[in-house]
Design a protein around this motif. Structure first.
Motif, mmCIF file in Angstrom:
data_model
loop_
_atom_site.group_PDB
_atom_site.id
_atom_site.type_symbol
_atom_site.label_atom_id
_atom_site.label_comp_id
_atom_site.label_asym_id
_atom_site.label_seq_id
_atom_site.Cartn_x
_atom_site.Cartn_y
_atom_site.Cartn_z
ATOM 1 N N LEU A 96 0.818 -1.212 0.000
ATOM 2 C CA LEU A 96 0.000 0.000 0.000
ATOM 3 C C LEU A 96 0.856 1.268 0.000
ATOM 4 N N GLY A 97 2.189 1.103 0.059
ATOM 5 C CA GLY A 97 3.075 2.245 -0.039
ATOM 6 C C GLY A 97 3.591 2.791 1.275
ATOM 7 N N TYR A 98 3.366 2.080 2.373
ATOM 8 C CA TYR A 98 3.824 2.550 3.682
ATOM 9 C C TYR A 98 5.168 1.911 4.026
ATOM 10 N N ARG A 99 5.964 2.670 4.772
ATOM 11 C CA ARG A 99 7.225 2.110 5.277
ATOM 12 C C ARG A 99 6.918 1.163 6.421
ATOM 13 N N VAL A 100 7.547 0.006 6.399
ATOM 14 C CA VAL A 100 7.335 -0.995 7.448
ATOM 15 C C VAL A 100 8.692 -1.483 7.935
ATOM 16 N N HIS A 101 8.693 -1.977 9.154
ATOM 17 C CA HIS A 101 9.928 -2.588 9.676
ATOM 18 C C HIS A 101 9.551 -3.673 10.694
ATOM 19 N N PRO A 102 10.095 -4.881 10.502
ATOM 20 C CA PRO A 102 10.933 -5.314 9.377
ATOM 21 C C PRO A 102 10.107 -5.574 8.125
ATOM 22 N N ALA A 103 10.793 -5.729 7.005
ATOM 23 C CA ALA A 103 10.121 -6.079 5.757
ATOM 24 C C ALA A 103 9.584 -7.501 5.848
ATOM 25 N N ALA A 104 8.644 -7.810 4.975
ATOM 26 C CA ALA A 104 7.996 -9.131 5.017
ATOM 27 C C ALA A 104 8.996 -10.273 4.854
ATOM 28 N N ASP A 105 10.041 -10.050 4.067
ATOM 29 C CA ASP A 105 11.001 -11.128 3.791
ATOM 30 C C ASP A 105 12.270 -11.026 4.636
ATOM 31 N N ALA A 106 12.278 -10.165 5.635
ATOM 32 C CA ALA A 106 13.477 -9.965 6.449
ATOM 33 C C ALA A 106 13.532 -10.965 7.598
ATOM 34 N N PRO A 107 14.730 -11.307 8.069
ATOM 35 C CA PRO A 107 14.842 -12.122 9.287
ATOM 36 C C PRO A 107 14.225 -11.371 10.462
ATOM 37 N N ARG A 108 13.724 -12.128 11.432
ATOM 38 C CA ARG A 108 13.060 -11.516 12.586
ATOM 39 C C ARG A 108 13.706 -11.976 13.878
ATOM 40 N N SER A 109 13.785 -11.028 14.827
ATOM 41 C CA SER A 109 14.327 -11.338 16.150
ATOM 42 C C SER A 109 13.334 -11.046 17.254
ATOM 43 N N ASP A 110 12.158 -10.520 16.894
ATOM 44 C CA ASP A 110 11.073 -10.331 17.853
ATOM 45 C C ASP A 110 9.755 -10.419 17.092
ATOM 46 N N GLY A 125 2.259 7.800 9.602
ATOM 47 C CA GLY A 125 2.504 9.212 9.300
ATOM 48 C C GLY A 125 1.358 10.142 9.562
ATOM 49 N N ASP A 126 0.292 9.669 10.190
ATOM 50 C CA ASP A 126 -0.879 10.509 10.418
ATOM 51 C C ASP A 126 -1.571 10.064 11.703
ATOM 52 N N ALA A 127 -1.811 10.998 12.601
ATOM 53 C CA ALA A 127 -2.380 10.664 13.913
ATOM 54 C C ALA A 127 -3.786 10.091 13.791
ATOM 55 N N GLU A 128 -4.583 10.660 12.918
ATOM 56 C CA GLU A 128 -5.972 10.184 12.798
ATOM 57 C C GLU A 128 -6.035 8.796 12.193
ATOM 58 N N LEU A 129 -5.174 8.540 11.205
ATOM 59 C CA LEU A 129 -5.140 7.201 10.614
ATOM 60 C C LEU A 129 -4.655 6.188 11.640
ATOM 61 N N ALA A 171 0.400 2.488 20.186
ATOM 62 C CA ALA A 171 1.327 3.514 19.709
ATOM 63 C C ALA A 171 1.288 4.721 20.621
ATOM 64 N N PRO A 172 2.431 5.397 20.760
ATOM 65 C CA PRO A 172 2.421 6.712 21.388
ATOM 66 C C PRO A 172 1.950 7.743 20.368
ATOM 67 N N PRO A 178 6.824 9.621 14.285
ATOM 68 C CA PRO A 178 6.200 9.631 12.947
ATOM 69 C C PRO A 178 4.852 8.911 12.893
ATOM 70 N N TYR A 179 4.175 8.832 14.037
ATOM 71 C CA TYR A 179 2.866 8.163 14.116
ATOM 72 C C TYR A 179 2.956 6.729 13.580
ATOM 73 N N ALA A 180 3.853 6.005 14.205
ATOM 74 C CA ALA A 180 4.035 4.590 13.870
ATOM 75 C C ALA A 180 3.168 3.751 14.791
ATOM 76 N N VAL A 181 2.556 2.717 14.242
ATOM 77 C CA VAL A 181 1.779 1.782 15.057
ATOM 78 C C VAL A 181 2.595 0.503 15.206
ATOM 79 N N TYR A 182 2.562 -0.040 16.407
ATOM 80 C CA TYR A 182 3.337 -1.249 16.735
ATOM 81 C C TYR A 182 2.349 -2.395 16.913
ATOM 82 N N ILE A 183 2.428 -3.347 16.021
ATOM 83 C CA ILE A 183 1.477 -4.457 15.995
ATOM 84 C C ILE A 183 2.189 -5.692 16.522
#
Length: 407
Positions: free
Chosen positions: A297-311, A319-323, A374-375, A379-384
Motif C-alpha cells: 500500500l506504499g507505507y514504510r514498514v519494519h521489518p520487511a515481510a522477507d526480512a529475518p526476525r528477532s522479535d 505518518g498521520d495521527a488520525e489514521l 502507539a504513542p 512519525p505516528y508509527a503503530v506497533y502491531i
C-alpha cells in the motif's frame, strides 16, 4: 494494484516465511519437551499453595523448567511480577548498588526510563538510590561491539541491552548480535553483568541470549512465553547469584525465591511454556502478513515481510495521527473481546506521550494476542504485536483496511 492481489501476495509472503520459521518453532518445542522430561514434571506440580509459599513444589519445578529451557543456572517465575518492566526493575535494582553505573545501549523503553530515573530523580528510581545511568547511542543495524566495550568504566556494573525495538525507529537485535556484544563486553571487563530485556523476543530464534553469554535476562508472561494462556507474571533467568539478588527485591533480603505462594492453578503456566513455540510462530506469520500488505500500500514498514526476525513486533509508519487511531480502533473492532469498545489515547502511567492501545484479548494487556498500540507522536508509527492465530490477524487487518477504504 488490484486490491485482492494485495491479500494474495501477502498470503504468499506468509507461506514463504513459514518455511523458514517452522523449523525454528520445532527446534524450540523439542527443547521445551526435553526440559519437561528432564525435570520429571507431573500433574502434582499444578497444585497451588498459600501463605508464605515455603516448599511450593509446583513453583520451584516451574522455575527449574524455565532455567533449563534458557540454559541458565536459575530462574524466578512468578505471578506476583506485574509486568515485564517490573521484572526488569527487580533484576536491575537487585544487582546495582549506590555509586554503580548502568550503561544502557540505546534509550530504554518508556516505562524503564521512569524506573531508572533517566529524565528526573523520581521516587523509588535507581537514580534516587544513587545509581548513575549512561545511555550510549549505537547503530542497532550493525552494533560495533569493540566500540561499546571501550565505553565501559570502572564504575560500570551492568550493561543493559534491549532486544526489541520498543517505541523506537530501530531494528531488533538478533541473538547472534547479542552474543557478539556479550563476548566483547566480558573480554573488556569480566566482572560486568550483561543484562538483556528479552521482551517480545522469546522463541523467535533457536537460541536465547542466555545461550550466548548474557548473564541475566527478564521478560513478561503476557508476551511470547506466556502463549496467551498465562494470566499474569514475569520471569528472570541467569546466573544463580544474580537471580537470587533480583528475588530479594521481589520479596525480601534473605527470603528471596523461598517466599511467594502460588495462589492459583499452576497448569496454565506449564501449558503456556509447552504451547509457546507454536504461538510465537503464529504471531510472526501474522506480522509478515501485516508487513506485506502495508508495504504494497506504499507505507514504510519494519521489518520487511522477507526480512529475518528477532522479535514479534511489526512497525508500520502511518505518518498521520488520525489514521493511526482509526487503525487501532479497527483492530479492537475485530477482536474476540470488547469488539464494541473504541480505544482512545490516554496518559498511561510511565509514558511520556498519550498511548492508544487496541487489545481485545483474553488476557488484559496481553501482547502475544493480537494488539496494536502507539504513542501519539511523530512519525505516528503503530506497533502491531501478537496473534494467537495467523488467521485472526488476516481477518482483523483485512477488515480494518476495508473499513478505512484502503483495500
Amino acid at each position: 494494484m488490484n486490491k485482492q492481489k494485495i491479500i494474495e501476495n501477502a498470503r504468499r509472503d506468509m507461506d514463504k516465511y513459514l518455511r523458514v520459521a517452522a523449523p525454528v518453532a520445532e527446534s524450540n518445542l523439542r527443547r521445551v519437551l526435553e526440559a519437561f522430561r528432564a525435570e520429571r514434571v507431573s500433574a502434582q506440580h499444578f497444585q497451588p499453595s498459600t501463605g508464605y509459599g515455603y516448599n511450593d513444589a509446583g513453583r520451584d519445578k516451574l522455575e527449574a523448567l524455565y532455567a533449563r529451557y534458557f540454559g541458565a543456572e536459575a530462574a524466578l517465575v512468578r505471578q506476583q511480577i506485574a509486568s515485564g518492566s517490573h521484572a526488569i526493575c527487580c533484576a536491575l535494582a537487585g544487582n546495582l548498588l549506590p555509586q554503580d553505573e548502568l550503561l544502557c545501549l540505546g534509550m530504554p523503553y518508556d516505562t524503564l526510563q521512569t524506573v531508572i530515573g533517566i529524565k528526573s530523580i523520581g521516587a523509588g528510581s535507581l537514580r534516587e538510590q544513587g545509581v548513575s545511568c549512561r545511555v550510549l547511542d549505537i547503530d542497532f543495524a550493525k552494533p560495533d561491539a569493540a566500540l561499546i566495550a571501550s565505553q565501559i568504566r570502572p564504575e560500570t556494573k551492568i550493561v543493559a541491552i534491549q532486544r526489541s525495538c520498543g517505541y523506537t525507529d530501530r531494528p531488533a537485535l538478533s541473538v547472534a548480535q547479542i552474543g557478539e556484544l556479550c563476548a566483547a563486553i566480558h573480554a573488556a571487563s569480566p566482572s560486568v553483568i550483561v543484562f538483556v530485556d528479552n521482551c517480545y523476543g522469546e522463541m523467535v530464534e533457536e537460541r536465547e541470549p542466555s545461550h550466548v553469554g548474557a548473564d541475566l535476562l527478564a521478560g513478561s508472561l503476557i508476551k511470547n512465553i506466556g502463549a496467551g494462556i498465562a494470566p499474569a507474571g514475569g520471569y528472570i533467568a541467569g546466573r544463580e547469584e544474580l537471580v537470587e539478588r533480583a528475588a530479594y527485591r521481589l520479596t525480601i533480603p534473605g527470603g528471596g525465591r523461598e517466599l511467594g505462594a502460588t495462589l492459583s492453578d499452576n497448569r496454565n503456566f506449564y501449558q503456556a511454556l509447552f504451547l509457546a513455540p507454536q504461538i510465537v510462530l503464529e504471531a510472526q506469520l501474522g506480522a509478515v502478513f501485516v508487513a506485506s500488505v502495508f508495504a504494497q500500500l506504499g507505507y514504510r514498514v519494519h521489518p520487511a515481510a522477507d526480512a529475518p526476525r528477532s522479535d514479534i513486533v511489526q512497525t508500520v509508519y502511518l505518518g498521520d495521527a488520525e489514521l493511526l487511531k482509526a487503525f487501532c480502533r479497527g483492530i479492537q473492532k475485530y477482536s474476540p473481546l470488547d469488539s464494541f469498545v473504541s480505544p482512545e489515547p490516554w496518559p498511561m502511567p510511565g509514558y511520556a506521550n498519550d498511548i492508544i492501545m487496541a487489545a481485545g484479548g483474553f488476557i488484559a494487556g496481553s501482547s502475544i494476542e493480537l494488539s496494536a498500540d502507539a504513542p501519539l507522536r511523530e512519525p505516528y508509527a503503530v506497533y502491531i504485536q501478537g496473534g494467537l492465530s495467523r488467521y485472526h490477524v488476516i481477518y482483523a487487518v483485512e477488515n480494518t483496511l476495508r473499513d478505512l477504504n484502503m483495500l
